[in-house]
Motif scaffolding. Structure first.
Motif, PDB file in Angstrom:
ATOM      1  N   GLN A  57       0.831  -1.216   0.000  1.00  0.00           N
ATOM      2  CA  GLN A  57       0.000   0.000   0.000  1.00  0.00           C
ATOM      3  C   GLN A  57       0.864   1.264   0.000  1.00  0.00           C
ATOM      4  N   ASN A  58       2.015   1.213   0.676  1.00  0.00           N
ATOM      5  CA  ASN A  58       2.920   2.367   0.640  1.00  0.00           C
ATOM      6  C   ASN A  58       3.464   2.574  -0.769  1.00  0.00           C
ATOM      7  N   ILE A  59       3.817   1.464  -1.430  1.00  0.00           N
ATOM      8  CA  ILE A  59       4.380   1.571  -2.781  1.00  0.00           C
ATOM      9  C   ILE A  59       3.340   2.146  -3.750  1.00  0.00           C
ATOM     10  N   ALA A  60       2.056   1.838  -3.502  1.00  0.00           N
ATOM     11  CA  ALA A  60       0.980   2.291  -4.402  1.00  0.00           C
ATOM     12  C   ALA A  60       0.653   3.776  -4.240  1.00  0.00           C
ATOM     13  N   LEU A  61       1.120   4.375  -3.145  1.00  0.00           N
ATOM     14  CA  LEU A  61       0.685   5.744  -2.804  1.00  0.00           C
ATOM     15  C   LEU A  61       0.809   6.768  -3.947  1.00  0.00           C
ATOM     16  N   PRO A  62       1.954   6.850  -4.646  1.00  0.00           N
ATOM     17  CA  PRO A  62       2.057   7.871  -5.712  1.00  0.00           C
ATOM     18  C   PRO A  62       1.001   7.702  -6.796  1.00  0.00           C
ATOM     19  N   LEU A  63       0.570   6.453  -7.052  1.00  0.00           N
ATOM     20  CA  LEU A  63      -0.473   6.246  -8.063  1.00  0.00           C
ATOM     21  C   LEU A  63      -1.749   6.933  -7.614  1.00  0.00           C
ATOM     22  N   GLU A  64      -2.065   6.807  -6.314  1.00  0.00           N
ATOM     23  CA  GLU A  64      -3.273   7.448  -5.784  1.00  0.00           C
ATOM     24  C   GLU A  64      -3.140   8.969  -5.891  1.00  0.00           C
ATOM     25  N   VAL A  65      -1.938   9.479  -5.555  1.00  0.00           N
ATOM     26  CA  VAL A  65      -1.719  10.932  -5.627  1.00  0.00           C
ATOM     27  C   VAL A  65      -1.880  11.427  -7.060  1.00  0.00           C
ATOM     28  N   LEU A  66      -1.437  10.606  -8.022  1.00  0.00           N
ATOM     29  CA  LEU A  66      -1.537  10.993  -9.441  1.00  0.00           C
ATOM     30  C   LEU A  66      -2.937  10.739  -9.999  1.00  0.00           C
ATOM     31  N   GLY A  67      -3.839  10.175  -9.162  1.00  0.00           N
ATOM     32  CA  GLY A  67      -5.209   9.924  -9.602  1.00  0.00           C
ATOM     33  C   GLY A  67      -5.319   8.724 -10.534  1.00  0.00           C
ATOM     34  N   ARG A  68      -4.335   7.803 -10.443  1.00  0.00           N
ATOM     35  CA  ARG A  68      -4.397   6.607 -11.293  1.00  0.00           C
ATOM     36  C   ARG A  68      -5.011   5.456 -10.501  1.00  0.00           C
ATOM     37  N   ALA A  69      -5.690   4.573 -11.208  1.00  0.00           N
ATOM     38  CA  ALA A  69      -6.283   3.402 -10.552  1.00  0.00           C
ATOM     39  C   ALA A  69      -5.169   2.460 -10.103  1.00  0.00           C
ATOM     40  N   VAL A  70      -5.265   1.955  -8.866  1.00  0.00           N
ATOM     41  CA  VAL A  70      -4.237   1.069  -8.324  1.00  0.00           C
ATOM     42  C   VAL A  70      -4.469  -0.370  -8.782  1.00  0.00           C
ATOM     43  N   GLY A  71      -5.747  -0.770  -8.897  1.00  0.00           N
ATOM     44  CA  GLY A  71      -6.083  -2.156  -9.232  1.00  0.00           C
ATOM     45  C   GLY A  71      -5.300  -2.713 -10.418  1.00  0.00           C
ATOM     46  N   PRO A  72      -5.331  -2.027 -11.563  1.00  0.00           N
ATOM     47  CA  PRO A  72      -4.632  -2.568 -12.737  1.00  0.00           C
ATOM     48  C   PRO A  72      -3.112  -2.587 -12.578  1.00  0.00           C
ATOM     49  N   GLU A  73      -2.599  -1.930 -11.549  1.00  0.00           N
ATOM     50  CA  GLU A  73      -1.140  -1.836 -11.374  1.00  0.00           C
ATOM     51  C   GLU A  73      -0.609  -2.888 -10.397  1.00  0.00           C
ATOM     52  N   GLN A  74      -1.485  -3.811  -9.932  1.00  0.00           N
ATOM     53  CA  GLN A  74      -1.024  -4.781  -8.927  1.00  0.00           C
ATOM     54  C   GLN A  74       0.158  -5.609  -9.426  1.00  0.00           C
ATOM     55  N   GLY A  75       0.142  -5.948 -10.702  1.00  0.00           N
ATOM     56  CA  GLY A  75       1.241  -6.736 -11.267  1.00  0.00           C
ATOM     57  C   GLY A  75       2.546  -5.953 -11.213  1.00  0.00           C
ATOM     58  N   ARG A  76       2.448  -4.664 -11.546  1.00  0.00           N
ATOM     59  CA  ARG A  76       3.629  -3.798 -11.520  1.00  0.00           C
ATOM     60  C   ARG A  76       4.154  -3.657 -10.081  1.00  0.00           C
ATOM     61  N   ALA A 113      11.137   1.555  -4.174  1.00  0.00           N
ATOM     62  CA  ALA A 113      10.071   0.952  -4.992  1.00  0.00           C
ATOM     63  C   ALA A 113       8.933   1.947  -5.184  1.00  0.00           C
ATOM     64  N   ARG A 114       8.590   2.662  -4.114  1.00  0.00           N
ATOM     65  CA  ARG A 114       7.516   3.658  -4.220  1.00  0.00           C
ATOM     66  C   ARG A 114       7.895   4.751  -5.220  1.00  0.00           C
ATOM     67  N   ALA A 115       9.175   5.157  -5.194  1.00  0.00           N
ATOM     68  CA  ALA A 115       9.621   6.203  -6.130  1.00  0.00           C
ATOM     69  C   ALA A 115       9.546   5.735  -7.577  1.00  0.00           C
ATOM     70  N   LEU A 116       9.552   4.399  -7.778  1.00  0.00           N
ATOM     71  CA  LEU A 116       9.559   3.854  -9.143  1.00  0.00           C
ATOM     72  C   LEU A 116       8.165   3.458  -9.628  1.00  0.00           C
ATOM     73  N   VAL A 117       7.134   3.571  -8.756  1.00  0.00           N
ATOM     74  CA  VAL A 117       5.847   2.949  -9.096  1.00  0.00           C
ATOM     75  C   VAL A 117       5.138   3.632 -10.258  1.00  0.00           C
ATOM     76  N   SER A 118       5.389   4.924 -10.453  1.00  0.00           N
ATOM     77  CA  SER A 118       4.719   5.593 -11.576  1.00  0.00           C
ATOM     78  C   SER A 118       5.472   5.342 -12.880  1.00  0.00           C
ATOM     79  N   ALA A 119       6.446   4.415 -12.862  1.00  0.00           N
ATOM     80  CA  ALA A 119       7.320   4.161 -14.019  1.00  0.00           C
ATOM     81  C   ALA A 119       7.985   5.460 -14.463  1.00  0.00           C
ATOM     82  N   PRO A 120       8.647   6.155 -13.505  1.00  0.00           N
ATOM     83  CA  PRO A 120       9.242   7.449 -13.840  1.00  0.00           C
ATOM     84  C   PRO A 120      10.414   7.275 -14.802  1.00  0.00           C
ATOM     85  N   GLN A 121      10.683   8.342 -15.519  1.00  0.00           N
ATOM     86  CA  GLN A 121      11.859   8.349 -16.384  1.00  0.00           C
ATOM     87  C   GLN A 121      13.042   8.977 -15.661  1.00  0.00           C
ATOM     88  N   VAL A 122      12.733   9.688 -14.571  1.00  0.00           N
ATOM     89  CA  VAL A 122      13.758  10.394 -13.803  1.00  0.00           C
ATOM     90  C   VAL A 122      13.547  10.094 -12.318  1.00  0.00           C
TER      91      VAL A 122
END
Ligand code: ATP
Ligand code: MG
Length: 256
Positions: free
Chosen positions: A100-119, A151-160
């Motif tokens: 749930q901590n790793i998923a946090l940035p997705l929530e902040v960005l307004g993205r659905a977490v469900g489809p990202e469980q694999g990631r 891992a949390r910093a990488l969850v949005s698949a950042p380029q930087v």
């Protein structure tokens, strides 16, 4: 992941006024981090390293200068999830599990977490925390918490990726293990990385180039290219040429 974006900082100037005193935190700081590269930023406490990171994230208004992340303004890059960041104290939410901590940035960005469980599962594996998905931060060691933060910093698949002293609180042995893991994660993701550190050996081990800062005013005094081939093995820490690079940087840091 999409192709990584580079980081271009040019002519950053920032003066803080506090209690009637002016602090010139940044004077004409320019730094170019090509897409996919690893840059370390090193310098004494108060020389402006975190101010540079905040500016690069669009969190710090500048007096002058320009930040571009993959050609975008920093706020736009942050909103698009192009940038990921991890700070020194990990700053995990204690009531949320690892996943749930790793998923946090997705929530902040307004993205659905469900489809990202694999990631999220892949990231947990990438940082070596399989089996600890449902652990709470209080049940983890300091090194594990730092890995969750990365891992949390990488969850949005950042380029930087911006890392501010991510291993500052760890002992030397764990720190070196984390350095090797971070090199692997960087190589596997190809993410353009800017690491703030107080550790000269950490900077030389990980980086393609080390930007050395001094305080009063905060500025970059030298950028050292680090020539060692990759992947770099733990044995590099005892290589005479490695020590030569570290000694040079120590000399610049201490005004030599
Ligand atoms: N919001 C603020 N208000 C006033 N002064 C500030 C503010 N933020 C930073 N400064 C000052 O700017 C200078 C640079 O601070 P910064 O946090 O960037 O240093 P740093 O290199 O990250 O140091 P450290 O290694 O201790 O983390 C310091 O003198 C600090 O006191
Ligand atoms: Mg700082």
């Amino acid at each position: 992941m999409t192709a990584p974006a580079g980081i271009a900082l040019s002519g950053l100037c920032k003066t803080f006024a506090s209690h009637g005193q002016k602090v010139e935190a940044l004077r004409d700081v320019s730094l170019n981090c090509p897409a996919g590269s690893f840059t370390a930023l090193i310098g004494p406490s108060g020389c402006g390293k975190s101010t540079i990171l905040r500016a690069a994230l669009g969190l710090e208004p500048l007096d002058s200068g320009r930040v571009e992340i993959g050609g975008q303004a920093p706020q736009a890059a942050t909103r698009a999830g192009v940038t990921g960041v991890a700070f020194q104290d990990a700053a995990l939410l204690p009531w949320r599990t690892v996943a749930q901590n790793i998923a946090l940035p997705l929530e902040v960005l307004g993205r659905a977490v469900g489809p990202e469980q694999g990631r999220i599962r892949d990231l947990i594996a990438l940082v070596g925390l399989q089996g600890r998905e449902t652990a709470l931060p209080g049940e983890l060691s300091g090194g594990m918490r730092q890995r969750v933060a990365i891992a949390r910093a990488l969850v949005s698949a950042p380029q930087v990726l911006f890392l501010d002293e991510p291993f500052g609180a760890l002992d030397q042995i764990l720190r070196r293990q984390m350095n090797i893991e971070l090199q692997r994660i960087w190589a596997e993701t190809g993410v353009t990385t800017l690491l703030v550190t107080h550790g000269i050996d950490e900077a030389v081990f990980l980086a393609d180039r080390v930007a050395i800062m001094q305080a009063g005013p905060g500025r970059i005094v030298e950028v050292v290219e680090i020539p060692f081939a990759r992947p770099r093995a733990a044995s590099l820490f005892s290589d005479p040429e490695f020590h030569h690079q570290c000694d040079h940087i120590a000399g610049v840091l201490h005004g030599g």
